[in-house]
Structures are given as structure tokens and as C-alpha cells.
Motif scaffolding. Structure first.
Motif, mmCIF file in Angstrom:
data_model
loop_
_atom_site.group_PDB
_atom_site.id
_atom_site.type_symbol
_atom_site.label_atom_id
_atom_site.label_comp_id
_atom_site.label_asym_id
_atom_site.label_seq_id
_atom_site.Cartn_x
_atom_site.Cartn_y
_atom_site.Cartn_z
ATOM 1 N N LYS A 634 62.771 1.642 7.275
ATOM 2 C CA LYS A 634 63.090 0.516 9.169
ATOM 3 C C LYS A 634 64.024 -0.834 8.922
ATOM 4 N N ALA A 635 63.885 -1.593 8.179
ATOM 5 C CA ALA A 635 64.019 -2.766 7.804
ATOM 6 C C ALA A 635 64.359 -2.753 6.397
ATOM 7 N N SER A 636 65.678 -3.454 5.741
ATOM 8 C CA SER A 636 66.118 -3.095 4.667
ATOM 9 C C SER A 636 65.440 -4.483 3.211
ATOM 10 N N GLU A 637 65.147 -5.071 3.410
ATOM 11 C CA GLU A 637 64.615 -6.185 2.619
ATOM 12 C C GLU A 637 62.817 -6.605 2.991
ATOM 13 N N VAL A 638 61.622 -5.550 2.254
ATOM 14 C CA VAL A 638 60.524 -6.133 3.736
ATOM 15 C C VAL A 638 59.424 -6.497 1.722
ATOM 16 N N TYR A 639 58.590 -7.922 2.157
ATOM 17 C CA TYR A 639 57.993 -7.797 0.723
ATOM 18 C C TYR A 639 56.488 -8.301 2.143
ATOM 19 N N LYS A 640 55.839 -8.623 0.430
ATOM 20 C CA LYS A 640 54.521 -8.790 1.135
ATOM 21 C C LYS A 640 54.159 -10.699 0.341
ATOM 22 N N ILE A 641 53.630 -11.011 0.777
ATOM 23 C CA ILE A 641 52.961 -12.531 0.465
ATOM 24 C C ILE A 641 51.244 -12.396 0.271
ATOM 25 N N GLY A 642 50.477 -13.810 -0.048
ATOM 26 C CA GLY A 642 49.235 -13.577 -0.135
ATOM 27 C C GLY A 642 48.390 -12.672 -0.108
ATOM 28 N N ASP A 643 47.216 -12.258 1.171
ATOM 29 C CA ASP A 643 46.127 -11.488 0.971
ATOM 30 C C ASP A 643 46.640 -10.143 0.950
ATOM 31 N N CYS A 644 47.792 -10.260 1.715
ATOM 32 C CA CYS A 644 48.158 -8.690 1.947
ATOM 33 C C CYS A 644 49.048 -8.141 0.987
ATOM 34 N N SER A 645 49.125 -8.669 -0.303
ATOM 35 C CA SER A 645 49.444 -8.380 -1.387
ATOM 36 C C SER A 645 48.296 -8.064 -2.246
ATOM 37 N N GLN A 646 48.208 -9.326 -2.268
ATOM 38 C CA GLN A 646 46.505 -9.050 -3.434
ATOM 39 C C GLN A 646 45.170 -10.206 -2.623
ATOM 40 N N VAL A 647 43.942 -9.358 -2.539
ATOM 41 C CA VAL A 647 42.986 -10.443 -1.960
ATOM 42 C C VAL A 647 42.865 -11.444 -3.015
ATOM 43 N N ARG A 648 42.807 -12.465 -2.643
ATOM 44 C CA ARG A 648 43.303 -13.623 -3.992
ATOM 45 C C ARG A 648 42.877 -15.017 -2.580
ATOM 46 N N GLY A 649 42.910 -16.007 -3.505
ATOM 47 C CA GLY A 649 42.875 -17.818 -2.474
ATOM 48 C C GLY A 649 44.320 -18.230 -1.810
ATOM 49 N N ILE A 650 43.585 -19.370 -1.597
ATOM 50 C CA ILE A 650 44.581 -20.077 -1.065
ATOM 51 C C ILE A 650 46.024 -20.804 -1.837
ATOM 52 N N GLN A 651 45.607 -20.796 -3.399
ATOM 53 C CA GLN A 651 46.630 -21.211 -3.941
ATOM 54 C C GLN A 651 47.807 -19.583 -4.160
ATOM 55 N N ASP A 652 47.003 -18.536 -4.393
ATOM 56 C CA ASP A 652 47.737 -17.557 -4.382
ATOM 57 C C ASP A 652 48.391 -17.607 -2.834
ATOM 58 N N ALA A 653 48.352 -17.351 -1.784
ATOM 59 C CA ALA A 653 48.923 -17.100 -0.762
ATOM 60 C C ALA A 653 49.823 -18.442 -1.020
ATOM 61 N N ILE A 654 49.974 -19.570 -0.798
ATOM 62 C CA ILE A 654 51.094 -20.431 -1.577
ATOM 63 C C ILE A 654 52.135 -20.199 -1.872
ATOM 64 N N PHE A 655 51.058 -20.203 -3.654
ATOM 65 C CA PHE A 655 51.913 -19.352 -4.324
ATOM 66 C C PHE A 655 53.167 -18.310 -4.427
ATOM 67 N N SER A 656 52.395 -17.850 -3.920
ATOM 68 C CA SER A 656 52.730 -15.954 -4.091
ATOM 69 C C SER A 656 54.659 -16.516 -2.207
ATOM 70 N N ALA A 657 54.242 -16.447 -1.248
ATOM 71 C CA ALA A 657 54.789 -16.808 -0.650
ATOM 72 C C ALA A 657 56.513 -17.694 -0.708
ATOM 73 N N ASN A 658 56.146 -18.927 -1.780
ATOM 74 C CA ASN A 658 57.088 -19.907 -2.849
ATOM 75 C C ASN A 658 57.692 -18.424 -3.214
ATOM 76 N N GLU A 659 57.859 -17.693 -3.983
ATOM 77 C CA GLU A 659 58.160 -17.003 -5.190
ATOM 78 C C GLU A 659 59.055 -15.566 -4.394
ATOM 79 N N VAL A 660 58.679 -15.944 -2.950
ATOM 80 C CA VAL A 660 59.287 -14.711 -2.152
ATOM 81 C C VAL A 660 59.947 -15.955 -1.335
ATOM 82 N N ALA A 661 59.805 -16.796 -0.430
ATOM 83 C CA ALA A 661 60.893 -17.178 -0.042
ATOM 84 C C ALA A 661 61.659 -18.008 -0.950
ATOM 85 N N ARG A 662 61.638 -19.001 -1.351
ATOM 86 C CA ARG A 662 62.807 -19.337 -2.436
ATOM 87 C C ARG A 662 64.118 -18.755 -3.170
ATOM 88 N N LYS A 663 63.303 -17.138 -3.024
ATOM 89 C CA LYS A 663 64.351 -16.476 -3.655
ATOM 90 C C LYS A 663 65.869 -15.482 -2.610
#
Ligand SMILES: Cc1cc2nc3c(=O)[nH]c(=O)nc-3n(C[C@H](O)[C@H](O)[C@H](O)COP(=O)(O)O)c2cc1C
Length: 664
Positions: A634-663
Motif C-alpha cells: 500500500k506504500a512504496s517504502e515502509v521502514y520501522k525504527i525504534g522499539d517497533c523495529s526491536q524493543v531496546r532503549g533511547i539510544q537505539d530509537a535515536i540511532f535507528s531513526a538517523n539510519e533510516v532518515a539520513r538515507k
């Protein structure tokens, strides 16, 4: 503004009064060389406006092998050989190009923690470095050998030579490290707790101060009269009368080191082995928590004094200067979290400052909130073409993704089901003990406004919303939810951890917190006057094991009977909450939880409760990722970040956000 007034230290003129505190986890190259990453790290902080850039402790003496640079697990920078001079020259040139001054921190032999102390253990008072807590925290014991007079003399020559090399490289000043208790030779020798020698390097204050004083004199001979030598002192070892006290500092230590020839005092506190809260300060401490020590030193010397400690806030730095508590303010973790803190403040944009959350999850190695601190971050570059980016979920991960995508030129919409942004982190920040978490929520919320992100709150996004908005990219940041154990379902008075955090008023008098993730919540509820029992599956050592070392250290001292010093009022042992270890929960009936402690039939107990809080660890939460599957096709590009990708802490939420949003 006092912060912008220049100041001189023995001929070194600083353009302002903010300095980068020495941080051992500065990046270093192979075999102790300064590499490009080292240059980038310090340059960012010089460019960001600090007037003084201090390195963390560098190696003045050769390590046993070239690969063993550094201490305490950090890869170090060397200055024990002329081969390191070109690297420091490049660093000095870079720092100077931004109008800042560069200092280098060096230390003498004798660190108890490093394995070669002034006197051999055991010390008369119970345990020392080999104590249980240090072992639990680090997995290491620190048996050590006593340094000999030859070792001392060699180390003094090494430190003087390193200072001369710094000067030759164009570095503007050197800082002798005599702080942090057993962590350094300087402080281990000064401390009556660690130094039990009976030769001329012990026995009395004069004896204990001899090693640092002679070192300063030798440094002076090596660098000349007109070169600034600073000293970092431990104004309170936090061991009460057994260690260095504030009175010892003002009456004995400061006059002695001044006489030895230093030009400035940098005032720190604590003992890395026994009272770590002076060095790696848990977020529970109030801001500016040991500026009183700099203020006390200022009363007894006319030399410039540097104050430090949990100062994240430029207004507070200005206030301390105005009040005459210090002449210069160091920021360590704050400049790690946001190297541009001074610049943004001086430009009148305090809302753009990303404040430290005091978590000490990494502090530069990397930082919890600053993605760019890593060795190879994905660069933040403008997007090739502006696209419509939809972010679902306004926790810190979602907001960080929105911030980055908007900075790159995308048109960003963010949908959040709650009325407020910040998700789980905002809920945790409602607890006074973890209130500093609010910093990242406030920063990101302000950036949403500034960057024109279209934020829609009170809206649970569905596939039809996505279809209607037809974005080019969807980023799911929908977080995670607690898995409610079968026996707790639909029982009265049961709340999840985040429900309880958001709803403190609804919590009854008798509280059971199930799961050690809830340790901080349990403590603050107890402080509010509730009767709290905290229970978990693990033993004493497992308390706080998901948390950073600084938080865990403090919690173990507060809540366990592990034999450690508790002289600081914040670290005293408390009886409420009562902590039950090795607990299996067998049943829950209305208002009562039946537990089995240590698997022993004799120790079955029924604990009455008004409120039962389910405080599970990460592994007992589930990702809210159902939309991901629904959106396929239904959408061409879908990504998951933070806990909804893998349940972890604040740093992972912020870092995974950067890894997706910078690309994207
Ligand atoms: C990760 C880390 C590394 C540190 N390394 C050093 C060091 O090499 N030398 C030193 O004197 N202090 C060191 N410190 C203490 C800091 O210089 C500073 O005094 C402390 O972080 C408190 O300041 P802050 O609240 O502004 O961070 C370190 C602190 C942290 C968190």
C-alpha cells in the motif's frame, strides 16, 4: 555576559569561559596516534564555541605494548614519545583555527584502579578496590602492586617530558590529573585512604603530596615559567573522614600545589572505585551538584578556578560565574551531546541546544542522544529530491526521524495517537529521578515546530490514512507495549509501567512493583511516602543491570547490602522500597500477589497491594508493528525504527531513526 569575558591563565588567553572537560573516551587511532576522527571530535567542540578544549588523560609513560594504549578499556592517545608530536601539532592547529585553546591532560603513576597503587591492599578499613561492588560493576578485581621510588621518579620524568612535547606541538597548556580517587596516581597518592606508605611519599600530608608536587616542579622545569600548568584536584573524595575532605583541600592541598607552581585549579570530586558519582554522575543528581567545591577553593586562592559537574545549561554556567563560584565552567557530557552548545547560546537560540540526559550510556562512545558521535555516522546531506515523508509515532525515535528528514529538505508529516509527543521517554521523564529525560523530548518537540513538521496529535494512524496521504516514504515509530502476564490480566489495581508513570496520582498506598526495570519508579514512589515492595527474578547483582554503570552503581548502594561506602547523603541505604530477589510470582488475586522467594517452599508469601505495577524489561515487551504488515503493497517504502523495529532503549530509537532518515 560573564561567559563571554576573556580570561588569562599564565599568559594563555581564553576567548570565553566555557571549556570542554577532559573525557577519556575521546576517539583515538591505532597505537595511540591522533587520527582523523580525533581531529573531527575536538574540532566540532572548538567550532561549537568552547574557549578551552581539554583532552582526556593521555599516556605520559609507555604502555607495556603499543596495542595497550589507554586505560579502563578506552583506547588512549599517547604522548610518551616524540612520534606523537605531529598529531598534537595538527590538533592544536585545528583547535586554534576556531579561536579556541587546547590543553592536554596527563597523569602520574600510582593509580590503584590501574593496578599499581601507592600501597598494596588490603587496607585496614574493610575492602577497597577489590570490593564486591566494583567487581559486580566491572567484572574485574584490581589487585595491584606498590609502586617503587624508581617508578615514581621515572613517572615524574615521563610527565615532564610529555608536558614539554605538548608545548613543542603548540598545545597551549597542560593539566595534571590528581583527581578521582583511585583512578589516578596523583589522587591515589594524596588520599589518606589509598596511600599508607611510610616512606617519604606517604605518612603525612606533606609526604602524600610529595609525588604530585615534585611532578609539578619537574613539569615547570620542562616547560618554563610562562607556560600554564593546570591541576585537576579531588576536592572531596566522598569517603568522609577516611578520604580527602573539602577541608583538607582548602587548608592543605590547594596551598601545597599552589606552592609547587600550578597556575589554575580544576575542581572535581569523587573516587572512581568507591564513590563514582563525582566522575560519572548519575542523572539523579541535581544540576551543578559540586560547584560548591570550586567556590570553596576560590576562597583560598587567587588563581583561576574551573568548576564542573552536571552543568548542562548555559544559564546555570553564567549564574555560577556571576556568583563568583568559578572563573571558568567545564562541560563534559553536555558538549558531547551537543558540541555547538556555546555557539547556539551566544547566538540566542537556546531551544536548538540538545541537552544531555545524563544517562551515561556511552558519553562519547557513543552518546545516547548524539548520533554523529560515532566513528562512521551516515552524513547528514540534503536529499537529492524532496519527498513526502510520513512518520507514524511521535516518541523520540519518530521525532528524531522527522527532524532529520525535514533538515534534509523533505516535507514531513508526523502522526501521534496521544495528545502529547514524547512517547515512553516522556512518560519516564515524569519520574523525578529520570526527569532529565525530558531534555530530549523538549528539544525534539521544539525542533518539530522550527522545522515546520506537520504534527497531528490525538490521531491513531490507519492504513486508510496512509493511503489518503499517499506519502513517498512511511517511517513507523509506533513503539512497544507491555506484555501483560496471563495471571495479571483483568485483575484490579494492575497497571503497566508507563500507565503508572503517567498516572502517579492513581497509585494507591501499598504498591508492588514487579520487575527490576521499575527500580527507579519504586524508589520515587517510596520517596513520595508510598509503601513499596520491588520484586524481580534476579539476584542482588541483577538490580539495574539494564542501566548505565553510573545509575546501577548508585542504585546498588541505595538498595542492597553490598559492602560499600555510603557517606554521601544521596547514596545512603534505604529500607523503602523493600527489595525481594529471586522471586517467582505464582498467583495474583484481587489485592494480593503470591510469590515464592528463591524457589523455597518455606518462603512463599502473599503481598497485599493497592496497585501492582508491571515493570518488565525490554524482553517482556512487544513491538507495535502490525501496521508494517498491513502497509505492504500500500506504500512504496515502509521502514520501522525504534522499539517497533526491536524493543531496546533511547539510544537505539535515536540511532535507528538517523539510519533510516539520513538515507530516504
Ligand atoms: C565517559 C567519561 C570519561 C571521563 N574521562 C575523564 C578523564 O579522562 N579525565 C578526567 O579528569 N575526568 C574525566 N571524566 C570526568 C569529566 O571530566 C567531568 O568532570 C564529569 O563528566 C562531570 O562533568 P559533566 O557533568 O559536565 O559531564 C570523564 C567523565 C565521563 C562521563
Amino acid at each position: 555576559m560573564k561567559l563571554l569575558e576573556p580570561i588569562e591563565i599564565n599568559g594563555m588567553r581564553l576567548k570565553n569561559r566555557i571549556g570542554l572537560a577532559p573525557l577519556l573516551n575521546m576517539p583515538a587511532g591505532e597505537e595511540g596516534y591522533i587520527n582523523d576522527q580525533t581531529i573531527r571530535w575536538f574540532e566540532a567542540r572548538a567550532e561549537g564555541g568552547a574557549g578551552l578544549i581539554m583532552t582526556g588523560a593521555v599516556g605520559a609513560s609507555a604502555p607495556p605494548s603499543p596495542a595497550q594504549q589507554g586505560v579502563f578499556g578506552f583506547r588512549g592517545i599517547g604522548l610518551y614519545d616524540d612520534k606523537y608530536i605531529p598529531g598534537f601539532a595538527r590538533l592544536a592547529e585545528t583547535v586554534h583555527s576556531h579561536g579556541a585553546r587546547l590543553g592536554v591532560q596527563i597523569g602520574v603513576i600510582g593509580s590503584v584502579m590501574g593496578g599499581r597503587g601507592p600501597s598494596p591492599p588490603p587496607y585496614p578499613d574493610e575492602m577497597h578496590a577489590t570490593d564486591e561492588l566494583f567487581f559486580i560493576m566491572t567484572g574485574r578485581r584490581t589487585p595491584h602492586t606498590e609502586v617503587t621510588i624508581e617508578d615514581i621518579e621515572q613517572s615524574q620524568r615521563d610527565v615532564a617530558a610529555a608536558a614539554a612535547r605538548a608545548k613543542a606541538a603548540g598545545v597551549d597548556c597542560v593539566l595534571l590529573h590528581c583527581s578521582h580517587g583511585g583512578a589516578t596516581g596523583g589522587c591515589s597518592f594524596i588520599s589518606p585512604f589509598y596511600n599508607r606508605r611510610t616512606d617519604k611519599y606517604g605518612g603525612s600530608w606533606e609526604g602524600r603530596l610529595r609525588h604530585p608536587s615534585e611532578t609539578i616542579q619537574k613539569m615547570r622545569e620542562a616547560v618554563g615559567d610562562d607556560y600554564p600548568i593546570l591541576v585537576r584536584i579531588c576536592a572531596d573524595q566522598l569517603l568522609g573522614e577516611r578520604g580527602i575532605t573539602p577541608e583538607d583541600t582548602t587548608e592543605i592541598i590547594v596551598p601545597a600545589l599552589e606552592k609547587a607552581g600550578v597556575d589554575c585549579f580544576d575542581v572535581s570530586q569523587g573516587d572512581m572505585i568507591r564513590a563514582g558519582e563525582g566522575i560519572t554522575i548519575p542523572l539523579y543528581y541535581r544540576r551543578g551538584c559540586f560547584i560548591h567545591l570550586a567556590a570553596a577553593v576560590k576562597q583560598v586562592t587567587r588563581l583561576p578556578v574551573i568548576g564542573v559537574g552536571n552543568i548542562f545549561d548555559m544559564d546555570m554556567a553564567e549564574k555560577f560565574l556571576q556568583e563568583g563560584k568559578a572563573d571558568i565552567i567545564y562541560m563534559g557530557r553536555q558538549l558531547t551531546a551537543d558540541p555547538e552548545t556555546p555557539k547556539k547560546y551566544f547566538e540566542g537560540r537556546p531551544e536548538d541546544i540538545r541537552k544531555c540526559i545524563g544517562d551515561i550510556g556511552g558519553c562519547g562512545n557513543p552518546c545516547t542522544v548524539n548520533y554523529d558521535i560515532q566513528e562512521r555516522p551516515i552524513p547528514l546531506a540534503p536529499a537529492e529530491r524532496a519527498r513526502r515523508v510520513l512518520i507514524i509515532g511521535g516518541g523520540v525515535g519518530g521525532m528524531e526521524a522527522a527532524r532529520i528528514a525535514a533538515l534534509r529538505g523533505h516535507k514531513v508529516t508526523l502522526i501521534e495517537k496521544e495528545a502529547q509527543l514524547g512517547g515512553m521517554v516522556a512518560a519516564l521523564a515524569l519520574n523525578p529521578l529520570t526527569g532529565e529525560f525530558r531534555n530530549i523530548v523538549d528539544y525534539l518537540t521544539a525542533q518539530m515546530r522550527k522545522l515546520g513538521v506537520d504534527v497531528r496529535v490525538c490521531k491513531e494512524a490507519t492504513t486508510s490514512d496512509v493511503e489518503e496521504l499517499s506519502p513517498d516514504v512511511v517511517i513507523l515509530a509506533t513503539g512497544s507495549s507491555a506484555l501483560i502476564p496471563e495471571i495479571a490480566r483483568e485483575k484490579p489495581g494492575v497497571m503497566t509501567h508507563s500507565e503508572a508513570s503517567k498516572n502517579i496520582r492513581a497509585i494507591g498506598q501499598k504498591v508492588v512493583v514487579w520487575g527490576f526495570f521499575g527500580v527507579e519508579l519504586a524508589l520515587s514512589l517510596a520517596e513520595e511516602g508510598k509503601d513499596v515492595v520491588l520484586l524481580g527474578r534476579g539476584g542482588e547483582g541483577s538490580l539495574g543491570s539494564d542501566l548505565s554503570m553510573a545509575r546501577r552503581w548508585w542504585l546498588l548502594r541505595k538498595l542492597t547490602d553490598i559492602n560499600v561506602p555510603r557517606e554521601t547523603p544521596e547514596a545512603v541505604r534505604v529500607g523503602n522500597p523493600q527489595v525481594l530477589y529471586n522471586v517467582a510470582v505464582e498467583d495474583i488475586t484481587a489485592g494480593s500477589i503470591q510469590v515464592n522467594i528463591g524457589g523455597n517452599e518455606q518462603r512463599k508469601r502473599a503481598l497485599p497491594y493497592d496497585t501492582l505495577i508491571l515493570s518488565q524489561r525490554f524482553g517482556e515487551r512487544k513491538a507495535n508493528d502490525s501496521l508494517f504488515d498491513e502497509l505492504q503493497g500500500k506504500a512504496s517504502e515502509v521502514y520501522k525504527i525504534g522499539d517497533c523495529s526491536q524493543v531496546r532503549g533511547i539510544q537505539d530509537a535515536i540511532f535507528s531513526a538517523n539510519e533510516v532518515a539520513r538515507k530516504v
